[in-house]
Design an enzyme around this catalytic site. Sequence first.
Site, PDB file in Angstrom:
ATOM      1  N   GLU A 142      12.060   2.226  -3.473  1.00 10.24           N
ATOM      2  CA  GLU A 142      11.783   3.544  -2.878  1.00 10.24           C
ATOM      3  C   GLU A 142      12.567   3.719  -1.576  1.00 10.24           C
ATOM      4  O   GLU A 142      12.996   4.820  -1.239  1.00 10.24           O
ATOM      5  CB  GLU A 142      10.269   3.711  -2.662  1.00 10.24           C
ATOM      6  CG  GLU A 142       9.550   3.892  -3.995  1.00 10.24           C
ATOM      7  CD  GLU A 142       8.120   3.376  -4.026  1.00 10.24           C
ATOM      8  OE1 GLU A 142       7.531   3.116  -2.967  1.00 10.24           O
ATOM      9  OE2 GLU A 142       7.604   3.219  -5.154  1.00 10.24           O
ATOM     10  N   GLY A 190       1.550  -2.432  -6.265  1.00  7.35           N
ATOM     11  CA  GLY A 190       1.366  -1.149  -5.594  1.00  7.35           C
ATOM     12  C   GLY A 190      -0.027  -0.614  -5.866  1.00  7.35           C
ATOM     13  O   GLY A 190      -1.014  -1.031  -5.245  1.00  7.35           O
ATOM     14  N   GLY A 191      -0.131   0.298  -6.820  1.00  7.60           N
ATOM     15  CA  GLY A 191      -1.367   1.031  -7.098  1.00  7.60           C
ATOM     16  C   GLY A 191      -2.629   0.175  -7.150  1.00  7.60           C
ATOM     17  O   GLY A 191      -3.631   0.502  -6.494  1.00  7.60           O
ATOM     18  N   SER A 248       3.549  -1.977 -12.019  1.00  8.10           N
ATOM     19  CA  SER A 248       2.331  -1.755 -12.809  1.00  8.10           C
ATOM     20  C   SER A 248       1.553  -3.043 -13.099  1.00  8.10           C
ATOM     21  O   SER A 248       0.992  -3.211 -14.178  1.00  8.10           O
ATOM     22  CB  SER A 248       2.662  -1.002 -14.112  1.00  8.10           C
ATOM     23  OG  SER A 248       3.240   0.259 -13.816  1.00  8.10           O
ATOM     24  N   TRP A 299       0.821  -1.226   0.000  1.00 11.20           N
ATOM     25  CA  TRP A 299       0.000   0.000   0.000  1.00 11.20           C
ATOM     26  C   TRP A 299       0.846   1.263   0.000  1.00 11.20           C
ATOM     27  O   TRP A 299       0.325   2.357  -0.162  1.00 11.20           O
ATOM     28  CB  TRP A 299      -0.921   0.007   1.225  1.00 11.20           C
ATOM     29  CG  TRP A 299      -2.113  -0.886   1.097  1.00 11.20           C
ATOM     30  CD1 TRP A 299      -2.443  -1.691   0.032  1.00 11.20           C
ATOM     31  CD2 TRP A 299      -3.159  -1.048   2.061  1.00 11.20           C
ATOM     32  NE1 TRP A 299      -3.623  -2.343   0.279  1.00 11.20           N
ATOM     33  CE2 TRP A 299      -4.083  -1.964   1.527  1.00 11.20           C
ATOM     34  CE3 TRP A 299      -3.398  -0.526   3.330  1.00 11.20           C
ATOM     35  CZ2 TRP A 299      -5.235  -2.352   2.214  1.00 11.20           C
ATOM     36  CZ3 TRP A 299      -4.540  -0.919   4.018  1.00 11.20           C
ATOM     37  CH2 TRP A 299      -5.448  -1.814   3.462  1.00 11.20           C
ATOM     38  N   HIS A 325      12.935  -2.306  -0.848  1.00  7.69           N
ATOM     39  CA  HIS A 325      12.137  -1.751  -1.949  1.00  7.69           C
ATOM     40  C   HIS A 325      12.913  -0.597  -2.588  1.00  7.69           C
ATOM     41  O   HIS A 325      13.621   0.139  -1.891  1.00  7.69           O
ATOM     42  CB  HIS A 325      10.783  -1.255  -1.416  1.00  7.69           C
ATOM     43  CG  HIS A 325       9.828  -0.926  -2.518  1.00  7.69           C
ATOM     44  ND1 HIS A 325       9.899   0.252  -3.224  1.00  7.69           N
ATOM     45  CD2 HIS A 325       8.814  -1.636  -3.061  1.00  7.69           C
ATOM     46  CE1 HIS A 325       8.952   0.252  -4.162  1.00  7.69           C
ATOM     47  NE2 HIS A 325       8.280  -0.893  -4.080  1.00  7.69           N
TER      48      HIS A 325
HETATM   49  O1  LIG Z   1       6.455  -0.794  -6.165  1.00  9.17           O
HETATM   50  C1  LIG Z   1       5.575  -1.589  -6.435  1.00  9.17           C
HETATM   51  C2  LIG Z   1       5.173  -2.611  -5.468  1.00  9.17           C
HETATM   52  O2  LIG Z   1       6.101  -2.719  -4.442  1.00  9.17           O
HETATM   53  C3  LIG Z   1       4.844  -1.518  -7.712  1.00  9.17           C
HETATM   54  O3  LIG Z   1       4.019  -0.414  -7.692  1.00  9.17           O
HETATM   55  P1  LIG Z   1       2.915  -0.239  -8.850  1.00  9.17           P
HETATM   56  O4  LIG Z   1       2.148  -1.533  -8.913  1.00  9.17           O
HETATM   57  O5  LIG Z   1       2.095   0.928  -8.410  1.00  9.17           O
HETATM   58  O6  LIG Z   1       3.687   0.002 -10.122  1.00  9.17           O
END
Ligand SMILES: O=C(CO)COP(=O)(O)O
Length: 254
Positions: free
Chosen positions: A97, A234-235, A213, A10, A95
């Site tokens: 990020e 993620g999204g 994605s 999330w 991750h």
């Molecule tokens: O970083 C992600 C999951 O850890 C992927 O993010 P998205 O699915 O939003 O591209």
Amino acid sequence: MRKRIIAGNWKMFKLSGEAADFAEHIKEQLTASDQVEAVICPPALYLNDLLQRFETTAIKVGAQTMHDTDEGAFTGEISPAMLKDLGVQYVILGHSERRQYFNETDDTVNKKVLAAFNHHLVPIVCVGESLEQREALETVSIVSAQVEKAFQGVTAEQAKQAVIAYEPIWAIGTGKTATADDANEVCAAIRHKVETLYSTDVANAIRIQYGGSVKPENITELLSKDNIDGALVGGASLDPAAFVQLVEAGTHGE
Ligand SMILES: O=C(CO)COP(=O)(O)O
């Protein structure tokens, strides 16, 4: 056969009421399956609430990061012992990020992976290349090196339990997905790396997810590939109906 694993990351989204509504929705829709495991990784504030809501279900809960020591003067951090104490089962580590914005390195990721195993938490170890690295044809060497460093000091028995998430940085949150064949090729290279570090046995047991994605529209093709055992999403994991569809896709096409 490896059990598939669909995990929702999330990130820093949802208020507490939204988290609770999501949990109530998916727990009505998802039943336990031998083929696929569902994991929600909410902001740390909601871990306890989700663990309680999912108590009588097969849905697992994971953290998005953690510190590598049990306790100490580390303002704002959460320790592996605290996660284990709550009943958390998984933890996302390394991750992109966290690597980009919070100074995580292969070395700190390795320390956290070891700490996770010490506390019987299953790490979801993230690796992936940047667009520049992909264009320079460095993808396999980059992700192989990340895997090797992350798993230093990890035993074969521990490695069998681990999850690796291959998340190409250029595909995260951009709407650009690696083609299923490209993703599978890199996941195969990761499995091969695990085989050279450990054994065929470990390589066959470890689960490798693709992330970047992933949506209900593209998950079936990704999961049809031999080396892709699930997704880190993620999204699309923020929407309960989409998350249910993603998990249900994991029960098809064995
Ligand atoms: O970083 C992600 C999951 O850890 C992927 O993010 P998205 O699915 O939003 O591209």
